[in-house]
Design a protein around this motif. Structure first.
Motif, PDB file in Angstrom:
ATOM      1  N   THR A   1     -32.993  78.370   5.790  1.00  0.00           N
ATOM      2  CA  THR A   1     -32.664  76.929   5.720  1.00  0.00           C
ATOM      3  C   THR A   1     -32.875  76.584   4.243  1.00  0.00           C
TER       4      THR A   1
ATOM      5  N   ALA B   1     -31.921  62.814  12.057  1.00  0.00           N
ATOM      6  CA  ALA B   1     -32.021  63.785  13.457  1.00  0.00           C
ATOM      7  C   ALA B   1     -32.876  63.052  14.007  1.00  0.00           C
TER       8      ALA B   1
ATOM      9  N   CYS C   1     -34.161  62.621  17.991  1.00  0.00           N
ATOM     10  CA  CYS C   1     -34.645  63.619  18.974  1.00  0.00           C
ATOM     11  C   CYS C   1     -35.624  62.984  19.971  1.00  0.00           C
TER      12      CYS C   1
ATOM     13  N   VAL D   1     -32.232  67.262  21.106  1.00  0.00           N
ATOM     14  CA  VAL D   1     -31.488  66.639  19.953  1.00  0.00           C
ATOM     15  C   VAL D   1     -30.367  65.645  20.313  1.00  0.00           C
TER      16      VAL D   1
ATOM     17  N   LEU E   1     -27.301  64.121  15.503  1.00  0.00           N
ATOM     18  CA  LEU E   1     -27.660  64.722  13.927  1.00  0.00           C
ATOM     19  C   LEU E   1     -26.473  63.891  13.172  1.00  0.00           C
TER      20      LEU E   1
ATOM     21  N   ARG F   1     -29.074  71.596   8.145  1.00  0.00           N
ATOM     22  CA  ARG F   1     -29.846  72.877   8.427  1.00  0.00           C
ATOM     23  C   ARG F   1     -31.248  72.369   8.086  1.00  0.00           C
TER      24      ARG F   1
ATOM     25  N   MET G   1     -32.767  70.182  10.808  1.00  0.00           N
ATOM     26  CA  MET G   1     -32.914  71.018  12.254  1.00  0.00           C
ATOM     27  C   MET G   1     -34.207  71.860  12.255  1.00  0.00           C
TER      28      MET G   1
ATOM     29  N   VAL H   1     -37.206  69.821  12.678  1.00  0.00           N
ATOM     30  CA  VAL H   1     -37.238  69.397  14.075  1.00  0.00           C
ATOM     31  C   VAL H   1     -37.638  70.639  14.896  1.00  0.00           C
ATOM     32  N   HIS H   2     -36.980  71.678  14.669  1.00  0.00           N
ATOM     33  CA  HIS H   2     -37.498  72.915  15.509  1.00  0.00           C
ATOM     34  C   HIS H   2     -39.095  73.205  15.438  1.00  0.00           C
TER      35      HIS H   2
ATOM     36  N   SER I   1     -34.921  74.135  23.081  1.00  0.00           N
ATOM     37  CA  SER I   1     -34.309  72.813  22.744  1.00  0.00           C
ATOM     38  C   SER I   1     -33.121  72.670  23.579  1.00  0.00           C
TER      39      SER I   1
ATOM     40  N   TRP J   1     -23.530  74.120  15.107  1.00  0.00           N
ATOM     41  CA  TRP J   1     -24.873  74.406  16.124  1.00  0.00           C
ATOM     42  C   TRP J   1     -24.950  75.927  16.343  1.00  0.00           C
TER      43      TRP J   1
ATOM     44  N   GLN K   1     -27.414  77.508  14.188  1.00  0.00           N
ATOM     45  CA  GLN K   1     -28.644  77.144  14.265  1.00  0.00           C
ATOM     46  C   GLN K   1     -29.462  77.880  15.621  1.00  0.00           C
TER      47      GLN K   1
END
Length: 308
Positions: free
Chosen positions: A126, A214, A216, A238, A241, A254, A257, A260-261, A272, A287, A290
């Protein structure tokens, strides 16, 4: 076929049965559900007003079974007098069952959306080009969140299931206010540092200007009120985005996310999930990079009377 599929197949309560037979006389069946969306409802932003969904039960002949069942479904729609405008037929089916996919294509369905999943074991590089600040959105950020969410909705309406409706911005604003007021996540979950988890809504800023979003949430399938297409446990969701067009390509999506992750993992999520449109020229490649991959494909025809 796919070890990530749940043990149980969700069926609607009170659905109307539909029956057919294969060439050798073996029966196949399904249930259908008719849903009407009120004019000013949030669901009307990503769905037609009248939706007729088929839940097939095909056994060991997915292609032939889907074919004969769709013929029976069409006859049922004729009896129900499905409207010719703002209506759709919908079938959600495992993405890897390509035999059934062929039958759906032959009857005029298009793969309008995919439910894709990601497991926490996936790691993504990232590294971000440029100076961009990532932070959790606050109640004072409502206008920025709504603006970025509307940009995504307008783009998605050109390539997928979203529907541009009058009053869409007001519906989004109400939903965003509720999300940003939420102080605790499902089952009172807190991150490892003790901070409230809540519904994760992240903003990316460049020089103090919001350039990415983002948005979620959470789904706990152990306590969900209805059948679900995911395995058991807590899942991060999610919902949206969005990165401004002039800011794309430098890693903002990137990095959003990645944050978020991290939140999902800290809360103990088993994975997710999200929905993306296969026809969108941006979403699938992003996606997949990711770590997401299709689990279910949502096949649709608009209007419902176009089923052949």
């Amino acid at each position: 076929m796919d070890p990530a599929l749940p043990d149980a197949y969700p069926l609607p309560r009170g659905g109307e049965p539909v029956m057919a037979r294969l060439g050798d006389g073996e029966p196949v069946a399904g249930l259908t559900a008719h849903t009407s969306q009120p004019p000013a409802s949030p669901a009307s932003l990503w769905s037609t007003r009248e939706t007729y969904e088929l839940f097939p039960l095909l056994g060991e002949a997915p292609r032939e079974g889907m074919d004969v069942l769709l013929h029976a479904f069409r006859r049922q729609l004729e009896r129900l007098r499905a409207p010719e405008s703002d209506s759709s037929c919908l079938v959600t089916w495992p993405s890897r069952d390509v035999g059934a996919s062929r039958a759906l294509l032959d009857h005029g369905f298009v793969p309008l959306s995919c439910l894709a999943i990601r497991t926490p074991a996936v790691t993504i590089d990232t590294e971000l080009s440029g100076t961009v600040k990532m932070r959790r959105a606050e109640p004072a950020d409502v206008d920025s969140v709504v603006e970025l969410a509307m940009l995504e909705l307008e783009y998605a309406s050109l390539v997928g299931a979203s529907v541009p409706r009058s009053g869409a911005a007001d519906l989004k604003r109400h939903a965003v206010r509720v999300r940003l007021r939420t102080k605790s996540g499902p089952r009172g979950i807190r991150r490892g540092d003790g901070a409230p988890q809540g519904d994760p809504v992240w903003l990316a800023e460049r020089n103090g200007k919001p350039v990415g979003l983002a948005e979620c949430g959470w789904v706990d399938t152990d306590n969900h009120h209805s059948g679900h297409r995911l395995g058991n446990g807590l899942w991060g969701y999610v919902n949206c985005l969005s990165v401004r067009e002039e800011e794309r390509g430098i890693g903002i999506g990137r990095e959003l996310m990645s944050r978020v992750h991290e939140d999902f993992a800290a809360a103990g999520a088993v994975g997710s999930y999200l929905y993306y449109n296969p026809a969108n020229p941006l979403s699938p490649v992003f996606w997949h990079r990711q770590g997401y991959r299709p689990l279910w494909t949502l096949w649709e025809i608009r209007p419902a009377t176009a089923l052949r």
